[in-house]
Design an enzyme around this catalytic site. Structure first.
Site, PDB file in Angstrom:
ATOM      1  N   HIS A   1       0.659  -1.244  -0.149  1.00  0.00           N
ATOM      2  CA  HIS A   1      -0.244   0.102   0.230  1.00  0.00           C
ATOM      3  C   HIS A   1       1.112   1.359  -0.266  1.00  0.00           C
ATOM      4  O   HIS A   1       2.116   0.796   0.657  1.00  0.00           O
ATOM      5  CB  HIS A   1      -0.699  -0.137   1.409  1.00  0.00           C
ATOM      6  CG  HIS A   1      -0.333  -0.052   2.159  1.00  0.00           C
ATOM      7  ND1 HIS A   1       0.206   1.500   2.491  1.00  0.00           N
ATOM      8  CD2 HIS A   1       0.232  -0.951   3.149  1.00  0.00           C
ATOM      9  CE1 HIS A   1       0.613   0.891   3.576  1.00  0.00           C
ATOM     10  NE2 HIS A   1       1.290  -0.283   4.469  1.00  0.00           N
TER      11      HIS A   1
ATOM     12  N   GLU B   1      -1.588  -6.676   7.760  1.00  0.00           N
ATOM     13  CA  GLU B   1      -0.985  -6.673   8.245  1.00  0.00           C
ATOM     14  C   GLU B   1      -0.752  -7.263   9.638  1.00  0.00           C
ATOM     15  O   GLU B   1      -1.881  -7.911  10.234  1.00  0.00           O
ATOM     16  CB  GLU B   1      -0.494  -4.925   8.242  1.00  0.00           C
ATOM     17  CG  GLU B   1       0.731  -4.858   9.051  1.00  0.00           C
ATOM     18  CD  GLU B   1       1.874  -5.486   8.243  1.00  0.00           C
ATOM     19  OE1 GLU B   1       2.055  -6.965   8.150  1.00  0.00           O
ATOM     20  OE2 GLU B   1       3.740  -4.766   7.744  1.00  0.00           O
TER      21      GLU B   1
END
Ligand code: F6P
Length: 402
Positions: free
Chosen positions: A214, A286
């Site tokens: 990202h 994550e």
């Protein structure tokens, strides 16, 4: 001279056609002439609207039963002709769900050995996704998604009522089509193509995977971990640059995590490619930092020095209090990748992940010592392009933004 019939077996939406195509492509690459004979294609071209109603698949419906047997016979003839005029492997792609149908295939096509390949898909998420995708079939073009889904579920129920797993057939392989795993077999050792078929079924080829992290977030700027922050202006710019770079590729699927920063990074690409499928997987979220979620690295050093010491000593194996380690992360990341590769079915795909996730994803493809995994460089303006097939091994890092 050796020839082989391969007959797919399985309920609808179990990955039969995907596997049939993979087999054909893999065998053709080996120089083995292979063709697929798909009953659904013949049915659609011959009967069109007549075969849409679920009752067509009701085993008690004589018209439907006869029509499907006729289509099966037609494909048997075509497959036989094709093998006898130079082909090597003819793949019969149909449900072939009942033992009676399979016995008839074995009897009628007795000139060459017949190998049955039964496909199972017991991953409920993937099964659901495959069933929902059937709504896009051309035969459902004039129906609402809900009506098409209901219709297709009824069709599956009719097949379930006659389905029996492989057992008495002479040669067979049972595979988990979502995990490239052979669950059982009665090998067809006389066929020189059998080893190649087995190899294709268990192999983990990736035609084209773009692995992206990202874009920049406020947390990244501050050195804060975890959380669900949004992209900064620079992060949004990186996402636009990424889209510009990936648009020319023939991307079919974009997988994200469930985090905002991953969605925001994928957004410009999805906006430019409206036909692309997308799905968010928690498997790509994550590394969960437990009690340290949302803290600054400097704060952790100060307030929880044992965490920093623990990570410095064994960053791969150390789990945050109440959280994860790289080692524990691996299993879920592997599951996410397996699901993504199955859904993409060989078409180019993008995964928009995170720093720790992408480190683990990369090392599924590249062997590396465990202790090195948590130190791999995962920039926010470069993606990894991975293409690993029998003929081609590409592993490149491509820059796209500031
Ligand atoms: O710092 C960004 C981040 O994605 C954190 O959310 C995550 O905890 C970290 O990277 C993983 O990297 P490392 O294991 O090197 O701290």
């Amino acid at each position: 001279m050796h020839k082989l019939y391969v007959a797919m077996v399985g309920l609808p939406a179990r990955g039969k056609s995907t596997l049939a195509r993979r087999l054909r492509d893999g065998l053709v690459r080996e120089g083995i002439k292979t063709q697929i004979f798909n009953n659904g294609d013949v049915r659609r071209s011959l009967l069109g609207a007549e075969s849409i109603e679920p009752d067509f698949y009701n085993p008690q419906n004589a018209f439907g039963r006869e029509a499907r047997e006729m289509i099966c016979r037609r494909n048997m003839e075509l497959a036989r002709e094709w093998l006898n005029s130079g082909g090597d492997v003819a793949i019969l792609d149909a449900t072939n769900a009942s033992a009676a149908r399979r016995a008839s295939l074995e009897q009628n096509l007795s000139d060459w050995p017949m190998l049955f390949v039964e496909c199972l898909n017991e991953d409920t998420l993937l099964l659901d996704a495959c069933i929902r995708r059937k709504v896009d079939l051309p035969e459902y073009a004039n129906m609402s998604d809900e009506a098409a889904l209901e219709n297709f579920l009824k069709r599956i129920a009719y097949y379930e009522s006659i389905y029996s797993p492989l057992d008495r057939e002479k040669f067979w392989l049972r595979v988990d089509s979502t995990a490239n795993r052979i669950l059982g077999e009665k090998p067809c050792e006389s066929s020189p193509y059998y080893p190649a078929i087995r190899e294709i079924l268990v192999n983990y080829w990736v035609e084209s995977l773009f692995l992206v992290r990202h874009g920049q977030t406020e947390f990244n700027v501050q050195g804060r971990i975890g959380g669900d922050p949004m992209l900064t202006a620079k992060g949004r710019e990186q996402a636009r640059a990424l889209a510009g770079c990936l648009v020319p590729n023939n991307i079919a699927w974009v997988f994200t995590s469930t985090r905002l920063r991953s969605h925001e990074t994928a957004a410009p690409l999805l906006a430019e490619k409206p036909g692309v499928h997308t799905m968010a997987f928690t498997e790509f979220d994550e590394l969960w930092a437990g009690d340290c979620e949302g803290m600054l690295y400097s704060e952790i050093r100060e307030k929880m020095p044992e965490v920093t010491t623990g990570r410095n000593a064994d960053k791969y194996g150390y789990a945050y209090p109440g959280g994860e380690s790289y080692a524990t992360l691996r299993k879920r990341v592997q599951q996410g990748l397996r699901r993504a590769l199955f859904l993409a079915a060989g078409a180019p795909l993008v995964i928009v992940g995170h720093q720790a996730i992408n480190r683990v994803l990369l090392t599924i493809f590249l062997r590396c010592r465990n202790e090195d995994v948590p130190y791999i460089h995962i920039p926010q303006n470069q993606y990894y392009h991975i293409s690993l097939t029998a003929q081609r091994k590409v592993f490149e890092r491509v820059a796209y933004g500031a």
